[in-house]
Enzyme design. Structure first.
Site, PDB file in Angstrom:
ATOM      1  N   SER A 163       0.835  -1.203   0.000  1.00 43.45           N
ATOM      2  CA  SER A 163       0.000   0.000   0.000  1.00 43.45           C
ATOM      3  C   SER A 163       0.873   1.258   0.000  1.00 43.45           C
ATOM      4  CB  SER A 163      -0.963  -0.044   1.179  1.00 43.45           C
ATOM      5  OG  SER A 163      -1.983   0.909   1.053  1.00 43.45           O
ATOM      6  N   ASP A 255      -9.634  -4.306  -4.986  1.00 38.16           N
ATOM      7  CA  ASP A 255      -8.997  -3.166  -4.315  1.00 38.16           C
ATOM      8  C   ASP A 255      -9.348  -1.869  -5.032  1.00 38.16           C
ATOM      9  OD1 ASP A 255      -7.272  -1.395  -3.068  1.00 38.16           O
ATOM     10  OD2 ASP A 255      -5.460  -2.547  -3.496  1.00 38.16           O
ATOM     11  N   HIS A 285      -7.643  -5.286  -0.796  1.00 44.33           N
ATOM     12  CA  HIS A 285      -6.481  -4.591  -0.247  1.00 44.33           C
ATOM     13  C   HIS A 285      -6.145  -5.194   1.124  1.00 44.33           C
ATOM     14  CE1 HIS A 285      -4.034  -0.888  -0.439  1.00 44.33           C
ATOM     15  NE2 HIS A 285      -4.116  -0.882   0.887  1.00 44.33           N
TER      16      HIS A 285
END
Length: 316
Positions: A163, A255, A285
Site C-alpha cells: 500500500s 482493491d 487490499h
C-alpha cells in the site's frame, strides 16, 4: 449490465463479519484511535508471528532524527554477503508501524531465508509528504552500507512494501537509481501499491465501499499525507521507468487502488523492463495481513515469495 466481481468464500466471510462491526469509520476516529484500530485489526486478522532466531530492534540516523528499524532473520548469523530485504509498512503513511506488520515480516524473512529490515518512517499528519520518503531513503542507504549494527554484509537490496509502503518501495528504488547507494537494488516488490493517482479510476468507483479499504479512508489518508500530485516522490508513475530494477507488481482484484498497480506494471512493460505481474483474484487490499481470517491468502503470499526467489535467481 455491471458484472458481479468474484469474491473468494473465505474473503466474503471476513467482509460479512466486518460489515457487522458497529464501530466508527476510520475517518471519524481520532488519530490515536485510528492507529490503535489498525493494530487491533491486524492482530485479529493475521496469522501469529513466527519465532525467528533474530528479531532485533535497531535505529539509524534520519533527516529528522533516529528512524526505528527492526531486523528479522531466520539464521543466527551470516558469514557470506547476502541480499537484504528492506520493508516499508502500509497504513496510508498515517497509521501503520512496526507492530502492524510484525507478523508479515517474520513470515517473509522465514520464507525468503533472507535478512529483512523493517522501517518505521515518520508519519503524517505530524510529518507530511515527503518526510516518510526521506526516512525510507535514508534507512535503505544505511542498510546498503552494511553498518556494524546490522551484523551482516549486504550485496544488494530488495525493496518491498504494501500500500503506502508499496509507494515507498518504488520511490526509494527510483531515488537509489538516480543516486546509487553502496549496493544496488536487485528487485522491487510493490504490493497493492499507490503508484498513480487513484482518484477517478474504474477500480475506485467499483470498490469504493464494502471491500475493506474505502474511498473515504483513501481521502482521509490523502489529506493527511498531502503529497504533491506533480512530484514523482508522491506519485512515482510520473518518473522515467527506463532504468527501473526488476519488479514484481502485486495487486488485489477487489482493491479500490488496483488500477494504480496495473498502470505501473504496464508502464514498466512499455519501458522494456523485467516485470512479473500478479493479481490475486477475489481478495481485497491488505490481503497479506489477513492470513488468519482469510486462510487462502497465505498461498497468495507464498506465490509472491516464489516469484521473488525466481527473480533473484535470474541472471542479470
Amino acid at each position: 449490465m455491471t458484472e458481479t466481481p468474484y469474491i473468494r468464500p473465505d474473503m466474503k466471510a471476513f467482509l460479512d463479519m466486518m460489515a457487522q462491526v458497529n464501530g466508527p469509520k476510520l475517518a471519524d476516529m481520532t488519530l490515536e484511535e485510528a492507529r490503535q484500530s489498525y493494530v487491533a485489526m491486524h492482530a485479529l486478522a493475521d496469522r501469529p508471528a513466527r519465532a525467528l532466531p533474530v528479531i532485533r530492534d535497531l535505529a539509524c540516523p534520519g533527516p529528522a532524527g533516529e528512524i526505528p528499524l527492526r531486523l528479522y532473520d531466520a539464521r543466527e548469523g551470516r558469514s557470506e554477503p547476502t541480499p537484504v530485504v528492506v520493508f516499508y509498512h502500509g497504513g496510508g503513511f498515517v497509521i501503520g508501524d512496526l507492530e502492524t506488520h510484525h507478523a508479515l515480516c517474520t513470515e517473509l524473512a522465514a520464507l525468503l531465508d533472507l535478512p529483512l529490515v523493517a522501517v518505521h518512517y515518520a508519519r503524517a499528519p505530524e510529518a507530511p509528504f515527503p518526510a516518510a520518503i526521506l526516512d525510507c531513503e535514508a534507512a535503505t542507504r544505511w542498510v546498503a552500507a552494511s553498518p556494524p549494527e546490522l551484523g551482516l554484509t549486504a550485496n544488494g537490496i530488495v525493496t518491498i512494501g504494501d500500500s503506502a509502503g508499496g509507494n515507498a518501495t518504488v520511490v526509494v528504488s527510483q531515488l537509489l537509481g538516480a543516486n546509487p547507494a553502496a549496493v544496488p537494488v536487485l528487485l522491487q516488490v510493490p504490493i497493492f501499491p499507490l503508484v498513480a493517482d487513484a482518484i477517478g479510476s474504474a477500480s475506485m468507483a467499483a470498490f469504493s465501499d464494502g471491500f475493506l479499504l474505502t474511498a473515504e479512508t483513501m481521502t482521509f489518508f490523502d489529506a493527511a499525507y498531502a503529497a504533491d500530485r506533480s512530484d514523482p516522490r508522491g506519485f512515482p508513475i510520473l518518473a522515467d521507468h527506463t532504468d527501473a530494477p526488476p519488479t514484481i507488481v502485486v495487486t488485489a482484484s477487489l482493491d479500490p487502488i488496483r488500477d494504480s498497480g496495473r498502470a505501473y506494471a504496464k508502464a514498466l512493460v512499455d519501458a522494456g523492463r523485467d516485470v512479473v505481474f500478479l493479481e490475486m483474484r477475489g481478495v481485497t487490499h491488505s490481503f497479506t495481513n489477513l492470513r488468519q481470517m482469510v486462510p487462502s491468502t497465505q498461498r497468495d503470499l507464498e506465490r509472491v515469495v516464489a516469484a521473488m526467489t525466481f527473480m533473484l535467481g535470474s541472471p542479470a
